[in-house]
Design an enzyme around this catalytic site. Structure first.
Site, PDB file in Angstrom:
ATOM      1  CE  LYS A 285      -3.729  -2.336   2.490  1.00 56.36           C
ATOM      2  NZ  LYS A 285      -4.542  -2.580   1.333  1.00 56.36           N
ATOM      3  CB  CYS A 286       4.285   1.736  -0.583  1.00 59.39           C
ATOM      4  SG  CYS A 286       5.655   2.891  -0.691  1.00 59.39           S
ATOM      5  N   GLY A 287       3.252   4.265  -2.227  1.00 62.47           N
ATOM      6  CA  GLY A 287       3.345   4.979  -3.496  1.00 62.47           C
ATOM      7  C   GLY A 287       4.348   4.345  -4.458  1.00 62.47           C
TER       8      GLY A 287
ATOM      9  CB  THR B 230       2.820  -0.636  -4.326  1.00 59.16           C
ATOM     10  OG1 THR B 230       2.867  -0.361  -2.926  1.00 59.16           O
ATOM     11  CG2 THR B 230       2.343  -2.055  -4.538  1.00 59.16           C
TER      12      THR B 230
END
Length: 171
Positions: A50-52, A54
């Protein structure tokens, strides 16, 4: 006394502790034996769903597919940055396979810093162990490249894309 060899301009030093002695569990709960990767470069990447960053899973898979004869990518799920990897190992594995077609090895969810830092990251970030440099993990998708003999080559921050020439020129 450290032994030095030169590969182009990159100075490599024999580590004080062997990377291959570190125990780590795969995402499926089975032992992931780093000895299996002797003779190949290894790119260790702390990952999060759930990361920018990803979407870098695509580039990591491309790198693994394109250079798999001489490189293994190992994804290490971590929930220490913004709680961006909250799921269980089975959920992480499913997410990576369904959304990005990930085929490279993944490990158990682990800590890359702090009191519960996994021994792999203790080795990667501590010059006393890796023989090369100290570093700290700043965010998800930070990359550590190790050579065919288990020596740390370099560290790349999250903003360095997996297919960047900064990485591929070292392969």
């Amino acid at each position: 006394m450290a032994l030095f060899s030169f590969l182009g301009n990159a100075q490599t030093v024999t580590p004080k502790e062997s990377l291959y002695d570190i125990k780590i569990e795969g995402i499926d709960g089975k032992n992931l034996d780093l000895n299996e990767y002797k003779g190949k470069k290894i790119l260790f990447v702390n990952v999060a769903s759930k990361c920018g960053f990803t979407n870098q899973y695509d580039g990591l898979q491309e790198l693994y597919t394109k250079h798999g004869d001489k490189l293994v990518v190992i994804g290490l799920p971590c929930n220490q940055f913004g709680s961006q990897e909250p799921g269980a190992e089975s959920e992480i594995k499913s997410f990576c396979t369904l959304n990005f077609g990930v085929e490279f090895p993944m490990t158990e969810k682990l800590d890359v810093k702090g009191n519960n830092q996994h021994s792999l990251y203790s080795w990667l970030t501590d010059k006393e162990k890796n023989g090369k440099m100290n570093s700290s993990v700043k965010w998800n998708f930070q990359k550590y490249l190790v050579d065919e003999e288990g020596r740390l080559v370099d560290v790349f921050y999250s903003t360095t894309k997996p297919m960047s020439s900064k990485i591929t020129k070292l392969l």
